[in-house]
Scaffold this active site. Structure first.
Site, PDB file in Angstrom:
ATOM      1  N   SER A 174       0.821  -1.232   0.000  1.00 33.76           N
ATOM      2  CA  SER A 174       0.000   0.000   0.000  1.00 33.76           C
ATOM      3  C   SER A 174       0.842   1.262   0.000  1.00 33.76           C
ATOM      4  O   SER A 174       0.315   2.353   0.235  1.00 33.76           O
ATOM      5  CB  SER A 174      -0.923   0.039   1.216  1.00 33.76           C
ATOM      6  N   THR A 209      -1.103   1.974   4.623  1.00 36.98           N
ATOM      7  CA  THR A 209      -0.474   3.302   4.545  1.00 36.98           C
ATOM      8  C   THR A 209       0.465   3.536   5.716  1.00 36.98           C
ATOM      9  O   THR A 209       0.122   3.211   6.854  1.00 36.98           O
ATOM     10  CB  THR A 209      -1.574   4.393   4.595  1.00 36.98           C
ATOM     11  N   THR A 259       1.424   6.810   0.685  1.00 32.41           N
ATOM     12  CA  THR A 259       0.561   5.670   0.348  1.00 32.41           C
ATOM     13  C   THR A 259       0.379   5.531  -1.161  1.00 32.41           C
ATOM     14  O   THR A 259       0.530   6.508  -1.902  1.00 32.41           O
ATOM     15  CB  THR A 259      -0.836   5.878   0.999  1.00 32.41           C
ATOM     16  N   ARG A 262      -8.291   9.190  -8.398  1.00 30.90           N
ATOM     17  CA  ARG A 262      -8.811   9.296  -7.020  1.00 30.90           C
ATOM     18  C   ARG A 262      -7.670   9.667  -6.058  1.00 30.90           C
ATOM     19  O   ARG A 262      -6.578   9.116  -6.114  1.00 30.90           O
ATOM     20  CB  ARG A 262      -9.425   7.957  -6.615  1.00 30.90           C
ATOM     21  N   VAL A 263      -7.960  10.612  -5.177  1.00 26.46           N
ATOM     22  CA  VAL A 263      -6.995  11.002  -4.143  1.00 26.46           C
ATOM     23  C   VAL A 263      -7.634  10.732  -2.784  1.00 26.46           C
ATOM     24  O   VAL A 263      -8.818  11.035  -2.585  1.00 26.46           O
ATOM     25  CB  VAL A 263      -6.614  12.493  -4.285  1.00 26.46           C
ATOM     26  N   GLY A 264      -6.871  10.169  -1.888  1.00 25.86           N
ATOM     27  CA  GLY A 264      -7.395   9.853  -0.554  1.00 25.86           C
ATOM     28  C   GLY A 264      -7.106  10.947   0.457  1.00 25.86           C
ATOM     29  O   GLY A 264      -6.829  12.099   0.106  1.00 25.86           O
ATOM     30  N   ASP A 265      -7.129  10.558   1.711  1.00 22.66           N
ATOM     31  CA  ASP A 265      -6.887  11.521   2.793  1.00 22.66           C
ATOM     32  C   ASP A 265      -5.405  11.802   3.009  1.00 22.66           C
ATOM     33  O   ASP A 265      -5.033  12.853   3.530  1.00 22.66           O
ATOM     34  CB  ASP A 265      -7.445  10.957   4.111  1.00 22.66           C
ATOM     35  N   THR A 296      -4.778   6.226   8.950  1.00 26.51           N
ATOM     36  CA  THR A 296      -4.743   5.167   7.951  1.00 26.51           C
ATOM     37  C   THR A 296      -6.153   4.594   7.864  1.00 26.51           C
ATOM     38  O   THR A 296      -6.925   4.683   8.805  1.00 26.51           O
ATOM     39  CB  THR A 296      -3.705   4.083   8.329  1.00 26.51           C
ATOM     40  N   GLY A 297      -6.461   4.029   6.706  1.00 28.50           N
ATOM     41  CA  GLY A 297      -7.802   3.483   6.527  1.00 28.50           C
ATOM     42  C   GLY A 297      -8.521   4.171   5.380  1.00 28.50           C
ATOM     43  O   GLY A 297      -7.875   4.834   4.555  1.00 28.50           O
ATOM     44  N   GLY A 352      -9.899   6.612   3.195  1.00 23.93           N
ATOM     45  CA  GLY A 352      -9.772   8.059   3.086  1.00 23.93           C
ATOM     46  C   GLY A 352     -11.100   8.775   2.951  1.00 23.93           C
ATOM     47  O   GLY A 352     -11.288   9.873   3.499  1.00 23.93           O
TER      48      GLY A 352
HETATM   49  C1  SD4 Z   1      -6.410   6.198   1.337  1.00 22.60           C
HETATM   50  N1  SD4 Z   1      -5.915   6.286   3.699  1.00 22.60           N
HETATM   51  O1  SD4 Z   1      -5.931   6.412   0.238  1.00 22.60           O
HETATM   52  C2  SD4 Z   1      -5.464   5.751   2.435  1.00 22.60           C
HETATM   53  C3  SD4 Z   1      -5.361   4.285   2.374  1.00 22.60           C
HETATM   54  C4  SD4 Z   1      -4.760   3.619   3.561  1.00 22.60           C
HETATM   55  O2  SD4 Z   1      -3.730   1.904   4.502  1.00 22.60           O
HETATM   56  O3  SD4 Z   1      -4.677   4.118   4.633  1.00 22.60           O
HETATM   57  N2  SD4 Z   1      -4.294   2.456   3.424  1.00 22.60           N
HETATM   58  O4  SD4 Z   1      -7.604   6.269   1.580  1.00 22.60           O
END
Ligand code: SD4
Length: 321
Positions: A80, A182, A200, A210-213, A233-234, A236
């Site tokens: 990841s 992440t 990440t 797509r963009v996460g947090d 983490t997790g 987004g």
């Molecule tokens: C996301 N927070 O792109 C990230 C992914 C993640 O462990 O945390 N993976 O949403």
């Protein structure tokens, strides 16, 4: 996943888990708890070890977090982050990263392709441009101008996993108890400065673009030199709804311990995300006294903590039964 194979719960976890105690004597505590570095997941152990080399030789927290997360970025086994990260649904590895210093300077990249160390590009965005974030082609152009090498980051292993996923012909990328990794890292150096980094490949099989947090200051990472730092983490999409890392830092500013702040933020997150039972989110936090804390939404969130007493893997407490 590999990281759960060597979970150790040690005596240190009672410190790490914090048990919600407020500090009676912050200044003495600060003396004894510097430096410190905390990072998400099992691969945080190796990242912490690299960060510790910087911190223990009186290096800065900023250098430590950059050095630390580069270990995960270069590790093809961490699926990841960086090299070896799982691709988007079109088979492209696109990377998000952010870094933030105690004096509120910050830099980030999003949807960056072909560069093994997005965290170092994020740092240069912070240090060498008048901006805080560059994305996609513009981020790549900047990285190449700065001398970074263009590389293929899709390992045969990640390609095979993507091909297998393609065969399912369903489109429901999730971050549940198994699909995440992440790295977020927070450090306090001997000078008493905090810094944080988060990097990440994002949600596996996400839509291209797509963009996460993780690269969003306030969501995946936040640092305030007067209070401390937090990272996430997790999933987004759930984390941005509450600007989680900023929220955690503000909760610490109000007097909560890092662990209490992480827990309260998760309670907010479940209020704002009706499908919370299907996802995983984990937070870690650090304050200026060197006190750390973490909380997972579901069981299984681990983090690595390196203090002068050593580097240990700890299982975070979790909100849901
Ligand atoms: C996301 N927070 O792109 C990230 C992914 C993640 O462990 O945390 N993976 O949403």
């Amino acid at each position: 996943m590999r990281r759960r194979n060597f979970l150790q719960l040690t005596a240190l976890s009672s410190f790490a888990l914090g048990v919600g105690c407020k500090q009676e004597k912050p200044s003495q505590y600060a003396e004894s708890m510097k430096p410190v570095v905390i990072a998400t997941w099992n691969h945080g152990l190796a990242a912490n070890a690299a960060a510790w080399k910087v911190l223990s030789s009186n290096g800065t927290a900023l250098d430590a977090v950059e050095t630390g997360v580069r270990v995960s970025e270069a590790d093809p086994q961490v699926d990841s982050v960086g090299y070896g990260g799982l691709p988007d649904r079109d088979g492209r590895v696109t990377l998000d990263a952010a870094i933030m210093a105690h004096d509120s300077r910050c830099g980030a990249v999003a949807a960056l392709e072909h560069i093994m160390h997005p965290i170092s590009v994020a740092r240069l965005v912070m240090e060498k441009t008048p901006h805080w974030m560059l994305v996609g082609e513009g981020a790549l152009q900047f990285a190449l101008e700065q001398g970074f090498k263009k590389e293929n980051l899709l390992t045969p292993q990640a390609k095979a996993a993507w091909e297998q996923w393609l065969a399912t012909k369903t489109y429901k990328p999730t971050i549940n108890a198994e699909n995440h990794d992440t790295i977020g890292m927070l450090a306090l150096d001997t000078a008493g400065h905090v810094a944080g980094a988060c990097t990440t490949s994002g949600l596996a099989y996400k839509m291209h673009g797509r963009v996460g947090d993780s690269p969003i200051i306030g969501a995946g990472l936040f640092v305030d030199g007067d209070v401390g730092a937090a990272t996430a983490t997790g999933l987004g999409e759930a984390i941005v709804r509450i600007a989680a890392s900023h929220l955690i830092v503000e909760l610490m500013r109000q007097g909560n311990t890092p662990e209490q702040a992480c827990k309260l933020a998760l309670e907010r997150l479940i209020q704002k995300n009706p499908h919370y039972k299907e996802i995983q989110v984990g937070f870690i936090a650090l304050n200026l006294q060197g006190q750390t804390g973490a909380y997972g939404l579901q069981k299984g969130f681990t983090y690595a903590l390196h203090t002068p007493q050593g580097n240990q893997l700890v299982e975070a407490p979790h909100l849901l039964a």
